[in-house]
Motif scaffolding. Structure first.
Motif, PDB file in Angstrom:
ATOM      1  N   THR A 254       0.843  -1.187   0.000  1.00  0.00           N
ATOM      2  CA  THR A 254       0.000   0.000   0.000  1.00  0.00           C
ATOM      3  C   THR A 254       0.886   1.248   0.000  1.00  0.00           C
ATOM      4  N   VAL A 255       0.684   2.116  -0.992  1.00  0.00           N
ATOM      5  CA  VAL A 255       1.481   3.349  -1.088  1.00  0.00           C
ATOM      6  C   VAL A 255       0.612   4.587  -0.939  1.00  0.00           C
ATOM      7  N   HIS A 256      -0.686   4.396  -0.813  1.00  0.00           N
ATOM      8  CA  HIS A 256      -1.659   5.483  -0.661  1.00  0.00           C
ATOM      9  C   HIS A 256      -2.959   4.793  -0.271  1.00  0.00           C
ATOM     10  N   PRO A 257      -3.859   5.472   0.437  1.00  0.00           N
ATOM     11  CA  PRO A 257      -5.095   4.800   0.838  1.00  0.00           C
ATOM     12  C   PRO A 257      -5.879   4.138  -0.291  1.00  0.00           C
ATOM     13  N   HIS A 258      -5.660   4.554  -1.539  1.00  0.00           N
ATOM     14  CA  HIS A 258      -6.394   3.956  -2.656  1.00  0.00           C
ATOM     15  C   HIS A 258      -5.473   3.367  -3.716  1.00  0.00           C
ATOM     16  N   LEU A 259      -4.207   3.171  -3.372  1.00  0.00           N
ATOM     17  CA  LEU A 259      -3.250   2.684  -4.361  1.00  0.00           C
ATOM     18  C   LEU A 259      -2.408   1.549  -3.775  1.00  0.00           C
ATOM     19  N   GLU A 260      -2.297   0.488  -4.553  1.00  0.00           N
ATOM     20  CA  GLU A 260      -1.495  -0.668  -4.152  1.00  0.00           C
ATOM     21  C   GLU A 260      -0.477  -0.972  -5.251  1.00  0.00           C
ATOM     22  N   LEU A 261       0.784  -1.083  -4.862  1.00  0.00           N
ATOM     23  CA  LEU A 261       1.846  -1.398  -5.817  1.00  0.00           C
ATOM     24  C   LEU A 261       2.017  -2.903  -5.913  1.00  0.00           C
ATOM     25  N   SER A 262       1.943  -3.435  -7.126  1.00  0.00           N
ATOM     26  CA  SER A 262       2.157  -4.863  -7.389  1.00  0.00           C
ATOM     27  C   SER A 262       3.562  -5.041  -7.953  1.00  0.00           C
ATOM     28  N   VAL A 263       4.390  -5.836  -7.258  1.00  0.00           N
ATOM     29  CA  VAL A 263       5.786  -6.029  -7.652  1.00  0.00           C
ATOM     30  C   VAL A 263       6.107  -7.523  -7.703  1.00  0.00           C
ATOM     31  N   PRO A 264       6.549  -8.041  -8.845  1.00  0.00           N
ATOM     32  CA  PRO A 264       7.032  -9.420  -8.903  1.00  0.00           C
ATOM     33  C   PRO A 264       8.297  -9.583  -8.063  1.00  0.00           C
ATOM     34  N   VAL A 265       8.317 -10.628  -7.233  1.00  0.00           N
ATOM     35  CA  VAL A 265       9.422 -10.816  -6.304  1.00  0.00           C
ATOM     36  C   VAL A 265      10.184 -12.110  -6.559  1.00  0.00           C
ATOM     37  N   ALA A 266       9.770 -12.881  -7.573  1.00  0.00           N
ATOM     38  CA  ALA A 266      10.443 -14.139  -7.903  1.00  0.00           C
ATOM     39  C   ALA A 266      10.119 -14.477  -9.350  1.00  0.00           C
ATOM     40  N   ARG A 267      10.803 -15.502  -9.866  1.00  0.00           N
ATOM     41  CA  ARG A 267      10.493 -15.980 -11.224  1.00  0.00           C
ATOM     42  C   ARG A 267      10.397 -17.499 -11.190  1.00  0.00           C
ATOM     43  N   GLY A 268       9.466 -18.012 -11.970  1.00  0.00           N
ATOM     44  CA  GLY A 268       9.254 -19.443 -12.016  1.00  0.00           C
ATOM     45  C   GLY A 268      10.125 -20.110 -13.064  1.00  0.00           C
ATOM     46  N   VAL A 269      10.661 -21.279 -12.729  1.00  0.00           N
ATOM     47  CA  VAL A 269      11.452 -22.080 -13.670  1.00  0.00           C
ATOM     48  C   VAL A 269      10.801 -23.458 -13.755  1.00  0.00           C
ATOM     49  N   ASN A 270      10.260 -23.789 -14.912  1.00  0.00           N
ATOM     50  CA  ASN A 270       9.603 -25.070 -15.084  1.00  0.00           C
ATOM     51  C   ASN A 270      10.604 -26.212 -15.013  1.00  0.00           C
ATOM     52  N   ALA A 271      10.219 -27.304 -14.390  1.00  0.00           N
ATOM     53  CA  ALA A 271      11.139 -28.426 -14.176  1.00  0.00           C
ATOM     54  C   ALA A 271      11.506 -29.148 -15.463  1.00  0.00           C
ATOM     55  N   VAL A 272      10.687 -29.033 -16.501  1.00  0.00           N
ATOM     56  CA  VAL A 272      10.971 -29.686 -17.777  1.00  0.00           C
ATOM     57  C   VAL A 272      11.705 -28.747 -18.727  1.00  0.00           C
ATOM     58  N   SER A 273      11.159 -27.557 -18.945  1.00  0.00           N
ATOM     59  CA  SER A 273      11.712 -26.646 -19.948  1.00  0.00           C
ATOM     60  C   SER A 273      12.893 -25.829 -19.436  1.00  0.00           C
ATOM     61  N   GLY A 274      12.997 -25.666 -18.118  1.00  0.00           N
ATOM     62  CA  GLY A 274      14.048 -24.823 -17.558  1.00  0.00           C
ATOM     63  C   GLY A 274      13.793 -23.347 -17.737  1.00  0.00           C
ATOM     64  N   THR A 275      12.610 -22.995 -18.202  1.00  0.00           N
ATOM     65  CA  THR A 275      12.258 -21.588 -18.396  1.00  0.00           C
ATOM     66  C   THR A 275      10.785 -21.419 -18.046  1.00  0.00           C
ATOM     67  N   ASN A 276      10.130 -20.372 -18.582  1.00  0.00           N
ATOM     68  CA  ASN A 276       8.720 -20.151 -18.272  1.00  0.00           C
ATOM     69  C   ASN A 276       8.043 -19.449 -19.451  1.00  0.00           C
ATOM     70  N   TRP A 277       6.877 -18.923 -19.232  1.00  0.00           N
ATOM     71  CA  TRP A 277       6.053 -18.337 -20.285  1.00  0.00           C
ATOM     72  C   TRP A 277       6.028 -16.805 -20.213  1.00  0.00           C
ATOM     73  N   GLU A 278       6.929 -16.212 -19.432  1.00  0.00           N
ATOM     74  CA  GLU A 278       6.946 -14.763 -19.270  1.00  0.00           C
ATOM     75  C   GLU A 278       7.156 -14.074 -20.621  1.00  0.00           C
ATOM     76  N   GLY A 279       6.248 -13.172 -20.949  1.00  0.00           N
ATOM     77  CA  GLY A 279       6.377 -12.376 -22.161  1.00  0.00           C
ATOM     78  C   GLY A 279       5.949 -13.076 -23.433  1.00  0.00           C
ATOM     79  N   THR A 280       5.936 -14.391 -23.429  1.00  0.00           N
ATOM     80  CA  THR A 280       5.573 -15.141 -24.641  1.00  0.00           C
ATOM     81  C   THR A 280       4.174 -15.726 -24.557  1.00  0.00           C
ATOM     82  N   GLY A 281       3.703 -15.975 -23.352  1.00  0.00           N
ATOM     83  CA  GLY A 281       2.462 -16.689 -23.173  1.00  0.00           C
ATOM     84  C   GLY A 281       2.639 -18.172 -23.407  1.00  0.00           C
ATOM     85  N   VAL A 282       1.610 -18.919 -23.076  1.00  0.00           N
ATOM     86  CA  VAL A 282       1.579 -20.354 -23.363  1.00  0.00           C
ATOM     87  C   VAL A 282       0.984 -20.514 -24.756  1.00  0.00           C
TER      88      VAL A 282
END
Length: 308
Positions: A254-282
């Motif tokens: 919360t940064v203001h009574p009506h505003l919430e900041l959303s921040v990615p704090v980690a990244r997922g690594v798939n056990a098969v592909s070694g990567t993920n779908w960020e930016g490309t989609g599935v």
């Protein structure tokens, strides 16, 4: 009739304070430290140039969100506007909103249906809700479809949620304990691993019968993870549209009574592909318009069952 209370505008000082708070939180928490510094510098420069004038909280949210996504297109990065005051506790705003949606969607399972030929349809929407809420309705729904000859999971309206819930659902669809993904924090250290559970309550659909997953351009985050995990394990055919492309788990401040900041704090690594779908989609195995995906999947399932 309930009166609508006007939300006071932010003056220049309040806007500057909010933007500085956002920049500091980004620099400290965003999953990619180099990008975090670039974003913090960008917001401070834009603020000094007068890009965020006094105005409504909603206007500031729109302007800051556009700048947050201008560097690497991370759709989990956002300054979210809330008409109702945002609870001060970290992440409370998102959880309060999700609880309302949970209560309005039969626990995230709004549709269970038996289609022609013994094919079951299970819709998971609008979120993969926290597992301590969703385990009971998911167990009931997944057990109900377990005897079906084939299963179609509809994720076209699924906007994300909890990776623990993704692993729980996969436990009904995959035989044996299986590693799905690992979350890495900003310095590369392991934050958490996700595996299918060795035991699930109720009946399993299992890991051998035909399985299809429907996607759309609105499918996002944990909804995408379920589709991606099953696709990488070659357990399901994905039918529909390429998804939105958000693979980074986020936290809210919360940064203001009506505003919430959303921040990615980690990244997922798939056990098969070694990567993920960020930016490309599935990317679907069977591309088609989202509106046609159910009919297409049902036709595929019917044809496959007829061959066996």
């Amino acid at each position: 009739m309930t009166a609508i209370t006007a939300i006071p505008a932010l003056d220049t000082a309040a806007t500057t304070t909010a933007v500085e708070s956002i920049a500091a939180l980004l620099a400290e928490n965003y999953v990619f430290p180099d990008v975090a510094r670039d974003l913090a510098d960008l917001l401070r420069r834009r603020s000094s140039e007068g890009a965020y004038p006094a105005g409504t909280a909603e206007e500031l949210a729109d302007a800051v969100t556009a700048d947050l996504r201008s560097v690497n297109g991370d759709l989990h990065l956002a300054l979210k506007y809330h008409a109702e005051p945002v609870p001060e506790h970290q992440g409370a705003a998102v959880m309060a909103e999700m609880r309302r949606k949970f209560d309005d969607s039969l626990g995230g399972v709004p549709r269970v249906e038996l289609l022609d030929g013994g094919v079951a349809l299970l819709e998971l929407a609008p979120h993969m809700f926290p597992l301590d809420w969703a385990a009971q309705p998911l167990t009931a729904a997944l057990s109900l479809v377990a005897p079906a000859r084939a299963l179609i999971i509809d994720l076209r309206r699924n906007a994300g949620g909890d990776p623990n819930t993704v692993a729980f659902v996969c436990g009904y669809l995959i035989d044996g304990r299986t590693h799905l993904q690992t979350l890495l924090k900003r310095q590369g250290e392991v934050a958490e691993q996700f595996w299918t559970p060795s035991f699930v309550p109720g009946a399993r659909f299992g890991g051998s019968k035909p399985l299809y997953v429907l996607t759309s351009g609105d499918t996002f985050s944990a909804g995408e993870e379920l589709a991606y995990d099953l696709q990488q394990l070659k357990r399901a055919e994905i039918v529909g549209e390429t998804t939105r492309g958000g693979a980074h788990p986020r936290e809210g401040w919360t940064v203001h009574p009506h505003l919430e900041l959303s921040v990615p704090v980690a990244r997922g690594v798939n056990a098969v592909s070694g990567t993920n779908w960020e930016g490309t989609g599935v990317r679907p195995d069977v591309p088609c318009d989202a509106g046609d995906a159910l009919d297409r999947a049902l036709a595929l399932a019917t044809a496959r069952l007829m061959r066996h």
